[in-house]
Design a protein around this motif. Sequence first.
Motif, short mmCIF file in Angstrom:
data_model
loop_
_atom_site.label_atom_id
_atom_site.label_comp_id
_atom_site.label_asym_id
_atom_site.label_seq_id
_atom_site.Cartn_x
_atom_site.Cartn_y
_atom_site.Cartn_z
N ILE A 157 0.86 -1.18 0.00
CA ILE A 157 0.00 0.00 0.00
C ILE A 157 0.89 1.22 0.00
O ILE A 157 1.80 1.35 0.83
N LEU A 158 0.64 2.13 -0.94
CA LEU A 158 1.39 3.37 -1.03
C LEU A 158 0.51 4.51 -0.51
O LEU A 158 -0.63 4.66 -0.95
N VAL A 159 1.05 5.29 0.42
CA VAL A 159 0.27 6.38 1.01
C VAL A 159 1.02 7.70 0.80
O VAL A 159 2.06 7.93 1.43
N PRO A 160 0.54 8.57 -0.07
CA PRO A 160 1.14 9.91 -0.20
C PRO A 160 0.75 10.78 1.00
O PRO A 160 -0.41 10.76 1.43
N VAL A 161 1.71 11.52 1.54
CA VAL A 161 1.43 12.42 2.66
C VAL A 161 2.00 13.80 2.33
O VAL A 161 3.01 13.92 1.65
N LYS A 162 1.34 14.83 2.83
CA LYS A 162 1.76 16.19 2.54
C LYS A 162 2.01 16.96 3.83
O LYS A 162 1.27 16.83 4.81
N ARG A 163 3.04 17.78 3.82
CA ARG A 163 3.37 18.66 4.94
C ARG A 163 2.64 19.98 4.74
O ARG A 163 2.84 20.66 3.75
N VAL A 164 1.78 20.31 5.70
CA VAL A 164 0.96 21.52 5.59
C VAL A 164 1.03 22.30 6.89
O VAL A 164 1.49 21.80 7.91
N VAL A 165 0.54 23.53 6.85
CA VAL A 165 0.41 24.31 8.08
C VAL A 165 -0.61 23.62 8.98
O VAL A 165 -1.67 23.20 8.52
N ASP A 166 -0.27 23.46 10.25
CA ASP A 166 -1.14 22.76 11.19
C ASP A 166 -2.55 23.37 11.18
O ASP A 166 -2.72 24.59 11.08
N TYR A 167 -3.55 22.49 11.30
CA TYR A 167 -4.94 22.97 11.18
C TYR A 167 -5.35 23.88 12.33
O TYR A 167 -6.36 24.58 12.23
N ASN A 168 -4.59 23.90 13.42
CA ASN A 168 -4.91 24.79 14.54
C ASN A 168 -4.33 26.19 14.36
O ASN A 168 -4.63 27.08 15.16
N VAL A 169 -3.50 26.38 13.35
CA VAL A 169 -2.82 27.66 13.14
C VAL A 169 -3.66 28.55 12.22
O VAL A 169 -4.18 28.09 11.19
N LYS A 170 -3.80 29.81 12.58
CA LYS A 170 -4.49 30.77 11.72
C LYS A 170 -3.47 31.30 10.71
O LYS A 170 -2.50 31.96 11.08
N VAL A 171 -3.68 30.99 9.46
CA VAL A 171 -2.72 31.37 8.43
C VAL A 171 -2.82 32.86 8.14
O VAL A 171 -3.88 33.47 8.29
N ARG A 172 -1.68 33.42 7.73
CA ARG A 172 -1.61 34.83 7.38
C ARG A 172 -1.09 34.99 5.96
O ARG A 172 -0.21 34.25 5.54
N VAL A 173 -1.65 35.95 5.26
CA VAL A 173 -1.20 36.23 3.90
C VAL A 173 -0.01 37.18 3.98
O VAL A 173 0.01 38.11 4.79
#
Length: 249
Positions: free
Chosen positions: A3-19
Motif C-alpha cells: 500500500i502506497l500512502v502519499p502524505v503532505k506537509r501543511v500548516v497545522d490545522y490549529n494555526v491561523k494562516v496569514r497572507v
Amino acid sequence: MKILVPVKRVVDYNVKVRVKADGTGVDIANAKMSMNPFDEIAVEEAVRLKEAGIASEVIVVSAGISNCQETLRTAMALGADRAILIETDAELQPLAVAKLLKAVCAKEQPQIVLCGKQAIDDDANQTGQMLAALMNWPQATFASKLVVAGGKATVTREIDGGLETIEIALPALVTSDLRLNEPRYATLPNIMKAKRKPLEIITPAALGVDVAPRLKTLTMAEPPKRAAGILVASVAELVAKLKNEAKVI
C-alpha cells in the motif's frame, strides 16, 4: 500486498494562516507544520490493513523540501514501514504531484494507493483523481469504510444524498474521508523506532518528471473582516434591512 500512502506537509490545522504583505502567498515562516489530517487518516487505514494481515508493507511518500522528512518520520511512527521523499524546492501543483506519484507507482508496484481526499492548504481535491487517470486505475473517492478481500476493494463513500457502496478491482486508488477512522497517537517507542526505518531521497529529475508550475498565482488576499452585528426593534425592521441593505430577500 503493498500500500502506497502519499502524505503532505501543511500548516497545522490549529494555526491561523496569514497572507504575506505583498500578497504573493501564505506566510509560513515560524508556523507550526504537520501532516495533512486526511493523509493521517489514510496512513492509519493502511496500517490497520497491515495489522489485519491484508497488506504486507506500507510505504509513505512525500514531495517537497527536506523538512518533509519530519512528516515522513511521523508516518513511520504511526506504523508505516519505509518512506520516500521526492525532494524539490519547486512549487508543486496537483498534476505535477500526480505525475511524480505515477513514477513512484511504476517503481514500487503497489496494489492500493491510499491518499487523503484533499490537502487543507490548497483544498484542490485533484491529485488522487489525476493519479488514477494517469495510471488508468479504478478509483473510489471520499471513502468512509474500506474492506479489501479477494483482489477487490469494497468502498463505502460519502455522497450528497448519503452513502454509496462500490466494488473496485485492484490495483486501485482510494481517497479517505474524515469518517474513515480515527488516527492513533504515535507512542514514544514507535517514534524512536521510526528514526531507524529506511527513508529514500530522490529527485523529480531521477523520476523523469517535469514539475514546473502550469499555473501562476497573481495575488492572494485575506477575506474581508466581518462587520459587527446590529440590534433591531422589530421583525418589520429586520425584514426591511434584509431587503434594502443586505439585499438578500
